[in-house]
Scaffold this active site. Structure first.
Site, mmCIF file in Angstrom:
data_model
loop_
_atom_site.group_PDB
_atom_site.id
_atom_site.type_symbol
_atom_site.label_atom_id
_atom_site.label_comp_id
_atom_site.label_asym_id
_atom_site.label_seq_id
_atom_site.Cartn_x
_atom_site.Cartn_y
_atom_site.Cartn_z
ATOM 1 N N GLY A 102 1.698 5.775 4.081
ATOM 2 C CA GLY A 102 2.978 6.324 4.537
ATOM 3 C C GLY A 102 3.850 5.276 5.190
ATOM 4 O O GLY A 102 4.619 5.579 6.110
ATOM 5 N N ASP B 38 13.612 5.749 7.009
ATOM 6 C CA ASP B 38 12.802 4.699 6.379
ATOM 7 C C ASP B 38 13.686 3.674 5.665
ATOM 8 O O ASP B 38 13.402 2.473 5.675
ATOM 9 C CB ASP B 38 11.765 5.322 5.423
ATOM 10 C CG ASP B 38 12.331 6.485 4.604
ATOM 11 O OD1 ASP B 38 13.546 6.764 4.698
ATOM 12 O OD2 ASP B 38 11.564 7.117 3.864
ATOM 13 N N ALA C 256 11.345 0.860 0.686
ATOM 14 C CA ALA C 256 11.332 -0.609 0.602
ATOM 15 C C ALA C 256 11.700 -1.057 -0.818
ATOM 16 O O ALA C 256 12.481 -2.006 -0.993
ATOM 17 C CB ALA C 256 9.966 -1.155 1.019
ATOM 18 N N GLY D 29 6.288 3.705 3.803
ATOM 19 C CA GLY D 29 7.665 3.651 3.293
ATOM 20 C C GLY D 29 7.840 2.758 2.080
ATOM 21 O O GLY D 29 8.846 2.055 1.972
ATOM 22 N N SER D 30 6.895 2.832 1.144
ATOM 23 C CA SER D 30 7.001 1.967 -0.035
ATOM 24 C C SER D 30 8.226 2.316 -0.877
ATOM 25 O O SER D 30 8.908 1.415 -1.376
ATOM 26 C CB SER D 30 5.734 2.066 -0.883
ATOM 27 O OG SER D 30 5.403 3.409 -1.123
ATOM 28 N N SER D 31 8.561 3.605 -0.987
ATOM 29 C CA SER D 31 9.688 3.995 -1.854
ATOM 30 C C SER D 31 11.009 3.458 -1.307
ATOM 31 O O SER D 31 11.851 2.963 -2.071
ATOM 32 C CB SER D 31 9.803 5.521 -1.937
ATOM 33 O OG SER D 31 8.567 6.083 -2.199
ATOM 34 N N PRO E 188 0.831 -1.203 0.000
ATOM 35 C CA PRO E 188 0.000 0.000 0.000
ATOM 36 C C PRO E 188 0.870 1.260 0.000
ATOM 37 O O PRO E 188 1.849 1.332 0.741
ATOM 38 C CB PRO E 188 -0.784 -0.104 1.312
ATOM 39 C CG PRO E 188 0.019 -0.995 2.179
ATOM 40 C CD PRO E 188 0.745 -1.939 1.269
HETATM 41 O O1 PMV Z 1 6.000 10.904 5.908
HETATM 42 P P1 PMV Z 1 6.920 9.846 6.389
HETATM 43 O O2 PMV Z 1 6.199 8.731 7.067
HETATM 44 O O3 PMV Z 1 7.857 9.372 5.335
HETATM 45 O O4 PMV Z 1 7.832 10.498 7.541
HETATM 46 C C1 PMV Z 1 8.621 11.637 7.323
HETATM 47 C C2 PMV Z 1 9.439 11.914 8.527
HETATM 48 C C3 PMV Z 1 10.264 13.200 8.446
HETATM 49 O O5 PMV Z 1 11.045 13.283 9.630
HETATM 50 C C4 PMV Z 1 9.381 14.412 8.376
HETATM 51 C C5 PMV Z 1 11.177 13.217 7.240
HETATM 52 C C6 PMV Z 1 12.379 12.301 7.330
HETATM 53 O O6 PMV Z 1 12.878 11.903 6.264
HETATM 54 O O7 PMV Z 1 12.853 11.999 8.430
#
Ligand code: PMV
Length: 326
Positions: A108, A155, A114, A110-112, A104
């Site tokens: 949010g 991520d 992964a 973290g598909s990119s 999915p």
């Molecule tokens: O939107 P997400 O779940 O990828 O989280 C971003 C988190 C930030 O601290 C705002 C950005 C980062 O790369 O750490």
């Protein structure tokens, strides 16, 4: 080896988002939603990508053309991951890649990162290049920055190392915490967050009131350090309290939304140890730390204000080779 299949987990930010972009630590956990990709060697000097996303179908590009021209967003991370890999480890043959499941993209998770991790891990395995986790991280993080220009890389670290990590931007610290037993309820707000827009918003705040925002980030860093200890001590009550405080700072920064706040409030009223948004804010998910006994009650409370519960387990394994054949 001619063909290899790998999988990498998604992630949830536990604490420290935004502050991590400005040099403070964060806590991230890998989740049991995994992306699976199979990569095969081709005789021709070509990249072929077959995705589950029907708009793209099959994508083909000559290796000499990688990184050039318009790249469809669905294959950007794959193409640049291969491009960066080949720049470092030149190889004459081509590759065909196929995503084996739908991961999915709206929550949010973290598909990119992964995808990027799966591709580079698979390539290193196929071409017998022994990459340490840190070398893999550096190559994947470079790829992510090439595409989206900013981000801490938390991520990417979660996808590679798995488990629960204490992390600093660019991977200057990546410490795996031995933890068992955090129970999280994850609620989706129904709105897809625009991470880059939220980061830009925080950057604007930083420009207009640097002293104040730096102070908030220093306080968040202290919360993260205490939360690390709470996790190691399995003190979920303490972790919840620290998350609540972290949420206050995120609200001050202006990255929470009414919907997220309602879900967080609902979870707290239903007896969660603590709750906060997870990630960039502006949408996506909130998380609540709960006891096993209270999980259903907190889930019901989040649903009653319109949140969607996403069944998720934390502390998952990092990137894994599932199979390979010669
Ligand atoms: O939107 P997400 O779940 O990828 O989280 C971003 C988190 C930030 O601290 C705002 C950005 C980062 O790369 O750490």
């Amino acid at each position: 080896m001619r063909q290899v299949t790998v999988s990498a987990p998604g992630k949830l930010m536990l604490m420290g988002e935004h502050a991590v972009v400005y040099g403070r630590p964060c806590l991230v956990t890998a989740i049991n939603w995994r992306l699976k990709i199979s990569v095969e060697i081709l005789e021709e000097s070509l990249l072929i990508v077959k995705t589950k996303e029907s708009e793209v179908g099959e994508y083909r590009k000559a290796l000499g053309e990688l990184g050039k021209g318009e790249i469809p967003k669905e294959v950007k991370f794959v193409e640049l991951a291969l491009f960066n890999f080949l720049n470092k480890y030149p190889i004459e043959v081509g590759v065909s890649m196929q995503t084996l499941n739908k991961f999915p993209t709206q929550y949010g998770f973290g598909s990119s990162s992964a995808v990027t991790v799966c591709v580079i891990k698979a390539l290193s395995e196929l071409f017998n290049i022994n990459l340490s986790n840190k070398e893999l991280f550096d190559l994947c993080y470079k790829t992510v920055l090439d595409v989206q220009r900013q981000g801490s890389g938390f991520d990417v670290a979660a996808a590679i190392y798995g488990r629960t990590l204490y992390f600093k931007a660019g991977g200057s610290t990546i410490k795996q915490l031995v933890e068992e037993g955090i129970i999280l309820v994850v609620g989706y707000s129904g709105v897809k967050s625009d991470t880059v827009a939220m980061m830009n918003l925080v950057q604007k705040k930083m420009e207009s009131y640097k002293t104040g925002v730096e102070k908030s980030f220093d306080s968040i860093a202290k919360l993260v350090d205490e939360a690390k200890v709470a996790i190691l001590d399995k003190d979920w009550g303490r972790l919840g309290t620290l998350m609540d405080y972290n949420q206050n700072y995120l609200e001050d920064l202006g990255v929470s939304t009414d919907k997220l706040n309602q879900m967080i409030e609902g979870a707290r009223r239903a007896g969660a140890y603590g709750a906060k948004l997870s990630g960039a804010g502006g949408g996506d998910c909130m998380i609540a730390v709960v006891s096993a006994d209270n999980k259903q009650r907190v889930s019901d409370a989040i649903q009653s204000v319109g949140g969607e519960i996403i069944q998720t387990e934390v502390n998952a394994n990092g990137v894994t080779i599932i199979s390979g054949s010669s």
